[in-house]
Enzyme design. Structure first.
Site, short mmCIF file in Angstrom:
data_model
loop_
_atom_site.label_atom_id
_atom_site.label_comp_id
_atom_site.label_asym_id
_atom_site.label_seq_id
_atom_site.Cartn_x
_atom_site.Cartn_y
_atom_site.Cartn_z
N VAL A 17 20.50 45.80 -0.42
CA VAL A 17 19.24 46.50 -0.16
C VAL A 17 19.15 46.93 1.30
CG1 VAL A 17 16.72 46.30 -0.11
CG2 VAL A 17 18.01 45.36 -2.04
N GLY A 82 17.45 37.09 1.92
CA GLY A 82 16.98 36.08 0.99
C GLY A 82 17.92 35.93 -0.19
N GLN A 85 18.14 37.82 -7.02
CA GLN A 85 17.83 37.55 -8.41
C GLN A 85 19.12 37.62 -9.23
OE1 GLN A 85 14.82 40.19 -9.86
NE2 GLN A 85 14.82 39.37 -11.93
N ARG A 91 11.76 37.20 -11.03
CA ARG A 91 11.55 37.26 -9.59
C ARG A 91 10.82 36.00 -9.10
NH1 ARG A 91 10.47 42.48 -11.65
NH2 ARG A 91 11.92 44.07 -10.89
N ASP A 151 8.38 50.46 -8.96
CA ASP A 151 7.93 50.51 -10.35
C ASP A 151 7.16 51.80 -10.61
OD1 ASP A 151 8.49 47.47 -10.96
OD2 ASP A 151 7.31 47.54 -9.12
N ARG A 154 9.61 54.58 -10.86
CA ARG A 154 10.27 54.53 -12.16
C ARG A 154 9.37 55.11 -13.25
NH1 ARG A 154 12.37 48.35 -10.98
NH2 ARG A 154 14.48 48.88 -10.27
N HIS A 178 4.80 42.69 -8.69
CA HIS A 178 6.11 43.35 -8.89
C HIS A 178 6.92 42.38 -9.74
CE1 HIS A 178 9.78 45.49 -8.38
NE2 HIS A 178 10.34 44.58 -7.61
#
Length: 315
Positions: A17, A82, A85, A91, A151, A154, A178
């Site tokens: 990311v 971090g 997932q 999440r 989201d 999307r 989320h």
């Protein structure tokens, strides 16, 4: 004479990311300076070198690897670091390990003298944005999570695909966590200047089933991508770049981000995905959409889910 750069981003985490976000910043010419911070210093340095080699094809930007001390004069600190997932994980399964990671990160950033805006992308983003706000002591306006911006994107993409209309002419929102309790706000969905209810019969069972199918594909998109390639990163990187642009350009754009609610939508002391006006100060204002009864119940359920997780995480 050294001229101080403005619009400086300190990126913490150069995984999928983070590096995708850095690439988006470079391509879109959003920042003037980008410092990459990662526990793996070689990875951060390698990314900085690789990105810098593309400057001949982009807008001027200072790109370098650094450490937490570089956050002191940053306008924006973006956290993508971090635990990731994994297939089969929700999440919310990531809460405990990532809160510990974030305590260390935020303490280090604040020790540098940082006084800018935090933008959090790590999941569970609503919980970790709340943690960042608590750990940092900064005003709520200056701690933002990526929330449901991806989201929402999307949803707009899939609605546009269904109606064969450019995604940019679809105006729709995903609100809430989320995660698995998010929901679509069909009551405020428009295509161009026309409300969705003017174009289709919202009461028709077949049409309702199609709308439900579209939403399920939105909600479960990350699971489908993780199953196929192990992680999602391009879409969220573009979303982070969009938020960054809104901040640096003082746009006053309405984006669905994770913001702290203090009475809005009847909720208090919870970070959750809502439409908000974003400018140079961070969150200027949460936009309160009049929700219908079903949507109000969905929002309450989503908020309640997050609050239960937070009670356990911060007790």
């Amino acid at each position: 004479m050294t001229i101080k750069c403005t619009n400086k981003v300190a990126l913490i985490g150069t995984g999928f990311v983070g590096s995708s976000y850095a690439f988006a910043l470079l391509n879109q010419g959003i920042a003037h300076e980008l410092v990459l911070i990662d526990m793996n210093k070689d990875k951060a340095d390698g990314d900085a070198r690789d990105l810098s080699h593309g400057l001949a094809f982009a807008s001027p930007m200072k790109i370098h690897a650094g450490d937490y001390s570089d956050c002191q004069d940053a306008d924006l600190v973006v956290i993508t670091a971090g635990a990731n997932q994994k297939p089969g994980e929700t999440r919310l399964d990531l809460v405990e390990k990532n809160i510990k990671i974030f305590k260390g990160i935020v303490d280090e950033v604040m020790a540098s003298g940082f006084n800018g805006i935090f933008l959090v992308a790590t999941n569970p983003v609503d919980i970790l944005t709340y943690a960042t706000w608590k750990f940092s002591g900064l005003p709520k306006e200056r701690v933002i999570g990526s929330g449901t911006i991806l989201d929402t994107a999307r949803l707009r993409y899939l609605v546009g695909e269904h109606f064969d209309i450019d995604t940019r002419n679809i105006h729709a929102y995903i609100m809430g966590e989320h995660g698995d309790t998010e929901f679509p706000v069909w009551s405020h969905t428009t295509i161009g200047a026309s409300h969705l209810s003017e174009l289709i019969d919202m009461e028709n069972e077949d049409i309702q089933n199609k709308l439900d199918e579209i939403f399920l594909n939105v909600r479960d998109a990350a699971y489908h991508i993780i199953e196929r390639k192990g992680a999602t990163y391009y879409g969220i990187a573009m979303g982070l770049a969009r938020i960054t642009r809104a901040i640096f350009n003082n746009e006053n754009s309405i984006l669905t981000v994770s913001s702290l609610l203090q009475g809005e939508y009847g909720q208090d002391d919870v970070y959750i995905g809502v439409p908000a006006i974003i400018n140079r100060e961070g969150v200027r204002k949460v936009v309160e959409l009049p929700l219908n009864e079903k949507e109000r119940q969905q929002f309450e359920h989503s908020s309640g889910t997050l609050k239960k997780v937070m009670e356990n995480a911060f007790s």
